[in-house]
Design a protein around this motif. Structure first.
Motif, PDB file in Angstrom:
ATOM      1  N   TYR A   1       1.594   1.635   5.212  1.00 60.70           N
ATOM      2  CA  TYR A   1       2.491   1.988   4.110  1.00 60.70           C
ATOM      3  C   TYR A   1       3.319   0.801   3.624  1.00 60.70           C
TER       4      TYR A   1
ATOM      5  N   THR B   1      -0.582   3.671  -2.319  1.00 63.85           N
ATOM      6  CA  THR B   1      -2.000   3.926  -2.121  1.00 63.85           C
ATOM      7  C   THR B   1      -2.153   5.205  -1.294  1.00 63.85           C
ATOM      8  N   PRO B   2      -3.071   6.103  -1.654  1.00 65.24           N
ATOM      9  CA  PRO B   2      -3.274   7.297  -0.825  1.00 65.24           C
ATOM     10  C   PRO B   2      -3.491   6.931   0.630  1.00 65.24           C
ATOM     11  N   LYS B   3      -2.910   7.701   1.520  1.00 62.83           N
ATOM     12  CA  LYS B   3      -2.887   7.354   2.941  1.00 62.83           C
ATOM     13  C   LYS B   3      -4.272   7.051   3.490  1.00 62.83           C
ATOM     14  N   HIS B   4      -5.268   7.825   3.089  1.00 58.55           N
ATOM     15  CA  HIS B   4      -6.605   7.648   3.655  1.00 58.55           C
ATOM     16  C   HIS B   4      -7.288   6.383   3.150  1.00 58.55           C
ATOM     17  N   LYS B   5      -6.699   5.748   2.133  1.00 60.75           N
ATOM     18  CA  LYS B   5      -7.282   4.526   1.598  1.00 60.75           C
ATOM     19  C   LYS B   5      -6.543   3.263   2.058  1.00 60.75           C
ATOM     20  N   ARG B   6      -5.458   3.426   2.817  1.00 58.83           N
ATOM     21  CA  ARG B   6      -4.695   2.261   3.259  1.00 58.83           C
ATOM     22  C   ARG B   6      -5.454   1.486   4.329  1.00 58.83           C
ATOM     23  N   VAL B   7      -5.329   0.166   4.249  1.00 56.02           N
ATOM     24  CA  VAL B   7      -5.992  -0.699   5.212  1.00 56.02           C
ATOM     25  C   VAL B   7      -5.008  -1.171   6.272  1.00 56.02           C
TER      26      VAL B   7
ATOM     27  N   GLU C   1       0.804  -1.215   0.000  1.00 52.32           N
ATOM     28  CA  GLU C   1       0.000   0.000   0.000  1.00 52.32           C
ATOM     29  C   GLU C   1       0.842   1.272   0.000  1.00 52.32           C
TER      30      GLU C   1
END
Length: 407
Positions: A326, A317-323, A314
């Motif tokens: 990083y 992946t944009p930070k707010h979309k990470r599950v 991730e």
């Protein structure tokens, strides 16, 4: 392991070995050096020779991925020893395999098929360069010895990532074609040398056909994977179907079936290393954090098939979309992937920014001991004195985890 009788007369093909999903998982772990006693005498170079390829990546959080791979198998081997085993030792080189990878120098002749393909294409990723610039780069390396792209005349025209200078385009093309080789990195910069000077003569002079190259690489990938589907074998060195299929029957791997690997839990056709089938995989399982680029899990479809974990990097992946974070690193324990840790370092503190465990919501307690062991070992390896865990899925686990970390 069971053997199903093949259809037809007694003179027909031999029975096909059928593996359970659990047997296949253990075979894969042993083949990757994560089940059984590690061969510490062979060290980092032994890990590289056995795996056949160690992927490189620019991301460095806990450590760079190529350092994490031998660490996962050997434990806290010194990081300077890892670097010394890879760069400038004359025992490895960098080339395009699964991705940009460190490869044992013995594999130089085996990638002739790919070097020929690049030559036939005539360009590299759309970049064009004049013959004069290409010759200039080779002449400068011949006259001055190994150089970085900056020392050759500049890596980029602007600060943009892909805006390469003509010199950089030329030397990367020469690398792809095999006129130049990278056997060393300095401050993460490739150091380029003429292949005829850097590769041992006995290897440089070998002339193998495309079929011979691919057949040997498929056998090597099969040994490193233990048991693999056709798709797994294609992915290991990123082969094409038209390269793989003609050699499958005579590469030395044997056909098997693996229960549960097919759609809806059906059996699936696969190929196995005969040596992997000769003895049941036994021994101690490693408890460790894995790089997302580790060859045990770099193939996401295979990871989900074997371990039941859907894992994605991730970092982009944009930070707010990470599950999961990083650079979430899967936690291997007891031969299974039982969680993830997104690590960071603050001074001499290893920070687990986000943790997830299999069976969260009150059922992750059985993995706390493994998590603590993996975090302690990783911290010690990178020179940290303390571990701080930030986000836990179940705060009820924190007292037990902190007690284990302090012990």
């Amino acid at each position: 392991m069971t053997a199903l009788p093949a259809a037809g007369s007694p003179a027909g093909p031999p029975p096909v070995t059928v593996l359970s999903a659990d047997e296949a998982r253990r075979i894969a772990l042993r083949a990757q050096g994560l089940l059984g006693a590690p061969d510490r005498r062979a060290g980092v170079r032994g890990v590289l020779r056995h795996l056949g390829a160690v992927q490189l990546d620019t991301i460095s959080v806990l450590a760079r991925s190529h350092e994490l791979v031998p660490y996962a198998r050997l434990g806290a081997v010194g990081r300077p020893a890892v670097e010394a085993a890879y760069w400038g030792s004359g025992t490895s080189f960098e080339y395009w395999s699964h991705a940009a990878c460190i490869l044992p120098v013995e594999e130089w002749p085996l990638f002739a098929f790919r070097r020929r393909r690049y030559r036939e294409r005539g360009h590299l990723w759309g970049h064009q360069v004049t013959p004069e610039t290409y010759r200039h780069v080779l002449d400068k390396l011949r006259a001055e010895g190994p150089l970085t792209s900056t020392e050759l005349g500049g890596a980029k025209k602007t600060a943009e990532w892909w805006d390469w200078s003509d010199t950089k385009i030329a030397v990367e093309r020469a690398l792809a074609f095999g006129d130049v080789v990278c056997t060393e990195r300095r401050s993460w910069k490739r150091v380029y040398a003429l292949a005829e000077q850097a590769i041992p003569e006995a290897l440089f002079g070998q002339d193998r056909t495309d079929r011979e190259c691919v057949r040997t690489l498929v056998a090597q990938a099969g040994a490193a994977l233990g048991v693999a589907t056709r798709a797994d074998l294609l992915d290991y060195h990123r082969l094409r179907a038209e390269e793989l299929d003609p050699v499958l029957a005579d590469c030395g791997l044997v056909p098997v079936e693996v229960a549960g690997w097919g759609p809806d839990g059906a059996a699936a056709a696969a190929w196995a290393d005969p040596a992997a089938l000769a003895t049941a995989p036994r021994g101690r399982h490693r408890t460790t954090l894995l790089s997302p680029f580790d060859s045990l899990i770099w193939d996401r479809a295979r990871t989900e098939r074997i371990f039941g974990m859907t894992h994605r990097l991730e970092a982009y992946t944009p930070k707010h979309k990470r599950v999961h974070g990083y650079f979430a690193m899967p936690l291997l324990a007891g031969g299974r992937l039982v969680g993830r840790v997104d690590p960071a370092r603050e001074g001499r503190t290893l920070v687990a920014r986000q943790v997830s465990l299999a069976g969260d919501r009150g059922h992750g307690a059985r993995h706390v001991e493994a998590l603590a062991a993996a975090l302690r070992e990783a911290a010690s390896w990178v020179g940290c004195d303390d571990v701080r865990v930030e986000t836990l899925p179940d705060e009820q686990l924190r007292p037990a985890l902190e007690k284990l970390l302090a012990s």
